[in-house]
Design an enzyme around this catalytic site. Structure first.
Site, short mmCIF file in Angstrom:
data_model
loop_
_atom_site.label_atom_id
_atom_site.label_comp_id
_atom_site.label_asym_id
_atom_site.label_seq_id
_atom_site.Cartn_x
_atom_site.Cartn_y
_atom_site.Cartn_z
N HIS A 1 -7.77 -6.84 0.10
CA HIS A 1 -7.01 -5.49 -0.26
C HIS A 1 -6.05 -5.70 -1.80
CE1 HIS A 1 -7.09 -5.40 4.18
NE2 HIS A 1 -7.92 -4.63 3.53
N ASP B 1 -4.35 -10.22 -2.46
CA ASP B 1 -4.67 -9.95 -0.77
C ASP B 1 -5.91 -9.41 -0.80
OD1 ASP B 1 -5.06 -8.10 1.09
OD2 ASP B 1 -2.34 -8.07 1.37
N HIS C 1 1.13 -1.19 0.00
CA HIS C 1 0.04 -0.19 -0.41
C HIS C 1 0.99 1.31 -0.15
CE1 HIS C 1 -3.98 -2.23 0.10
NE2 HIS C 1 -3.62 -2.39 1.49
#
Length: 264
Positions: free
Chosen positions: A184, A182, A145
């Site tokens: 996310h 994932d 991220h």
């Protein structure tokens, strides 16, 4: 039959020192007022459990230990801005705090984050130098991220981005493929290579979990990199059949056309 592949393992007890503290309420930013405190979601048990299961299963006996190391500021700076690197240093030196985007770090946050990224570089070395055929870097904090100028979603440095650049700079590889699965989406990794045709990025994640505009299906890269960013959003609860279909219909055909020198 061919011999079993040599598989390496990167793990360092110091990864367990990364301490994001307690889980906090998303509105008040205070710890939940329970009798038993709740550890932050990105706590030490993540890599500890993985390592423990490897040992209990007996897999660890067949894996080759790879010694980790710390990434340098220069290597971190292949993606992250000097101002952000200094910010992480300052927060760490001050005893800890928020590095950005919901990513708390403790007093040793800078050092452990560099060690986490360095573990991924060590895995690349082990593969490229023929020590192993593939490697598992069981590191923390995570990375996908983090964007160039900020931490995000528990990720301090974007480990996989820096590992890809390392493979290119240190070993002269022309084409790198990154496979991210994932719940996310790997938004920071997408940002890093969105205009770079030398990196093929597959991004498998739960549909709609960050909203419709984050890593959308039509975000495929720009210019010469068009087609090298592949976002595959799957329904919540998807199991083996869904992932198998995604690999057979998208990942493998596109990867064969791209012909990467290394897969991360």
């Amino acid at each position: 039959m061919s011999a079993a592949p040599r598989v390496g393992l990167v793990f360092d007890d110091r990864y367990l020192q990364h301490n994001p503290g307690l889980e906090t309420h998303w509105i008040s930013d205070n710890p939940f007022p329970f009798v038993d405190p709740i550890l932050h979601s990105s706590n030490y048990r993540l890599v500890f459990r993985s390592k423990h299961l490897i040992d209990l299963s007996g897999l660890g006996k067949d894996m080759i230990r790879i010694e980790g190391r710390s990434a340098t500021d220069e290597q971190i700076g292949w993606f992250h801005t000097p101002a952000y690197i200094q910010k992480v240093k300052d927060i760490s030196a001050a005893g800890g705090g928020e590095a950005g985007g919901g990513t708390p770090i403790a007093a040793d946050g800078y050092e452990i984050a560099c060690l986490s990224t360095g573990g991924c570089l060590a895995a690349v070395d082990a593969v490229m130098q023929g020590q192993v055929d593939r490697a598992f870097a069981n590191v923390r904090p995570p990375g996908h991220h983090a964007v160039a100028d900020s931490a995000m979603g528990y990720c301090v440095w974007n480990n996989i981005v820096i590992a890809a650049r390392y493979a290119q700079k240190e070993y002269g590889l022309k084409k790198v493929m990154i496979l991210d699965w994932d719940v996310h989406p790997g938004n920071g990794t997408q940002d890093a290579f969105y205009n770079d045709p030398s990196v093929l990025f597959f991004n498998l994640f739960q549909n709609g979990i960050f909203g419709p505009d984050v890593c959308a299906r039509d975000q495929i890269g720009t210019g010469d990199a068009a087609g090298t960013n592949v976002n595959i959003a799957v329904p919540a609860g998807s199991g083996h059949a869904t992932y198998l279909a995604a690999f057979e219909r998208l990942v493998i055909p596109i990867a064969r056309e791209f012909r990467p020198d290394i897969i991360l």
